[in-house]
Design a protein around this motif. Structure first.
Motif, mmCIF file in Angstrom:
data_model
loop_
_atom_site.group_PDB
_atom_site.id
_atom_site.type_symbol
_atom_site.label_atom_id
_atom_site.label_comp_id
_atom_site.label_asym_id
_atom_site.label_seq_id
_atom_site.Cartn_x
_atom_site.Cartn_y
_atom_site.Cartn_z
ATOM 1 N N PHE A 20 47.894 36.825 48.097
ATOM 2 C CA PHE A 20 46.499 37.179 48.350
ATOM 3 C C PHE A 20 45.784 37.514 47.037
ATOM 4 O O PHE A 20 44.626 37.154 46.843
ATOM 5 N N LYS A 45 44.816 34.384 45.256
ATOM 6 C CA LYS A 45 43.751 33.657 45.948
ATOM 7 C C LYS A 45 42.374 34.273 45.724
ATOM 8 O O LYS A 45 41.364 33.566 45.776
ATOM 9 N N VAL A 46 42.322 35.577 45.476
ATOM 10 C CA VAL A 46 41.021 36.223 45.254
ATOM 11 C C VAL A 46 40.710 36.396 43.767
ATOM 12 O O VAL A 46 39.785 37.107 43.400
ATOM 13 N N GLY A 47 41.491 35.719 42.909
ATOM 14 C CA GLY A 47 41.089 35.614 41.511
ATOM 15 C C GLY A 47 41.780 36.507 40.509
ATOM 16 O O GLY A 47 41.338 36.588 39.355
ATOM 17 N N ILE A 77 45.007 44.894 48.957
ATOM 18 C CA ILE A 77 44.169 44.019 48.127
ATOM 19 C C ILE A 77 42.696 44.292 48.395
ATOM 20 O O ILE A 77 41.856 44.160 47.495
ATOM 21 N N ALA A 78 42.356 44.704 49.609
ATOM 22 C CA ALA A 78 40.968 45.062 49.907
ATOM 23 C C ALA A 78 40.536 46.273 49.090
ATOM 24 O O ALA A 78 39.419 46.325 48.555
ATOM 25 N N ILE A 111 40.117 45.171 45.467
ATOM 26 C CA ILE A 111 38.852 44.446 45.301
ATOM 27 C C ILE A 111 37.692 45.428 45.192
ATOM 28 O O ILE A 111 36.769 45.230 44.389
ATOM 29 N N ARG A 122 34.976 45.348 42.300
ATOM 30 C CA ARG A 122 33.602 44.922 42.576
ATOM 31 C C ARG A 122 32.584 46.055 42.645
ATOM 32 O O ARG A 122 31.387 45.804 42.540
#
Length: 352
Positions: free
Chosen positions: A99, A102-104, A223-224, A227, A231
């Motif tokens: 994951f 996939k999100v960079g 992972i949330a 992030i 962000r």
């Protein structure tokens, strides 16, 4: 490079435009995060430029504006590549690495067991390190762009890892474990003299509270949370207000080529703004040489081809041009693109 040290920087391009959007070779100034925070700059820059550069580093948004008639300013924020460091190669680490990639994130997984620390188990990881948790940190080189997740197989390893991680300034640190186990770790760190604010900054128990049970669900909750640290940046002391950060595109091969400063003729294309759905975000770059070689991409397709042709014509001119790429309506339909937006690009004759 400044970015390899986990630091941010801004590149200010001062442009003097002439007829048709063309002009003299732009002047470029590199401003480090430290310079902008302390105002220790050797450049006599307008206060507006300094303020916009600070805003660019805070938000990750490119700033492009006309300073006066015939003169433009481009301010590009550069962020280091975000690295997800997973300490532990067990059942949660596997979906977490997938994951994260996939999100960079550039993912590194560490475990001291060869059967868990290998590329077959973690194909999405950039690096897999088989080393003891006490000896791996020399290889990891943690910095402010490191997001560290501690998910080892036992309490002792978790504590060893956390003691090491707390020696570094990281973007995020989280440790898995029950409330009782986490409490025990924190109490031990308190007794060892670690600062209270440093310990309280650790996300433990780790992840967002979504009722996760399976390894995949737990990985999603972790992972949330990671992030959110990437962000959202707090703008108040009590963390109640935050600003959304647009982590800008980073085309490392293009930047490495530009850093060679070999003076060969070429054109640099930079996406400076976007509207709607487009293949690349602001900050994406590509290089074009007169003999047809290109490096990087701003999305491909016929629209990119038109920009490449313009770039080749400008090589050796000492000029620049701002050009719009329209991907809306019939153009997008004819090319079979799912995009439907507009990209504005800056094309520069570039000699290093």
């Amino acid at each position: 490079m400044i970015l390899d040290k986990g630091k941010k920087a801004a590149v200010v391009t001062l442009m003097n435009n002439g007829d048709g959007g063309r002009g003299s070779l732009p002047r470029k100034i590199i401003l480090t995060e430290e310079q902008l925070c302390t105002s220790q700059m050797n450049h006599h820059l307008d206060e507006t430029i300094v303020n916009k550069a600070q805003f660019a580093l805070e938000t990750g948004n490119i700033q492009f504006y006309e300073a006066s008639v015939g003169a433009g300013i481009l301010i590009e924020p550069y962020f280091p590549e975000a690295r997800l460091i997973v300490l532990g190669g067990g059942h949660i680490a596997k979906p977490l690495a997938e994951f994260g990639s996939k999100v960079g994130f550039l993912v590194t997984v560490v475990d001291d067991r060869p059967m868990f620390a290998n590329k077959d188990r973690f194909p999405d990881a950039e690096k897999v390190i088989c080393e003891s948790f006490s000896n791996c940190f020399m290889q990891l080189k943690l910095n402010e762009s490191s997001f560290v997740v501690i998910v080892t197989r036992g309490h002792r390893h978790d504590l060893d890892c956390l003691q090491q991680v707390l020696k570094y300034k990281t973007a995020y640190t989280g440790m898995i474990g029950s409330k009782r186990r986490v409490k025990g770790v924190k109490e031990q760190l308190f007794s060892e003299g670690y600062p209270v604010e440093l310990i309280n900054a650790v996300n433990a128990p780790i992840g967002l509270e979504i009722g996760a049970i399976t390894p995949e669900e737990i990985a999603i909750s972790i992972i949330a949370q990671v992030i959110s640290y990437r962000r959202l940046v707090s703008t108040s002391s009590d963390n109640t207000a935050s600003v959304k950060v647009n982590w800008p595109e980073l085309d490392r091969p293009v930047l490495e080529e530009l850093s060679k400063d070999n003076g060969d003729p070429k054109a640099l294309i930079t996406v400076i703004s976007t509207i709607g759905s487009v293949p690349r975000k602001a900050g994406a770059k590509m290089l074009v040489w007169p003999y047809g070689k290109i490096l990087g991409s701003i999305g491909g397709g016929c629209s990119e081809g038109e920009v490449i042709n313009t770039a080749r014509q400008m090589i050796g001119s000492g000029g620049l041009k701002v050009q719009d790429i329209d991907m809306t309506g019939q153009i997008a339909e004819d090319e079979g693109m799912v995009c439907g937006g507009i990209m504005r690009v800056l094309i520069e004759d570039y000699h290093g």
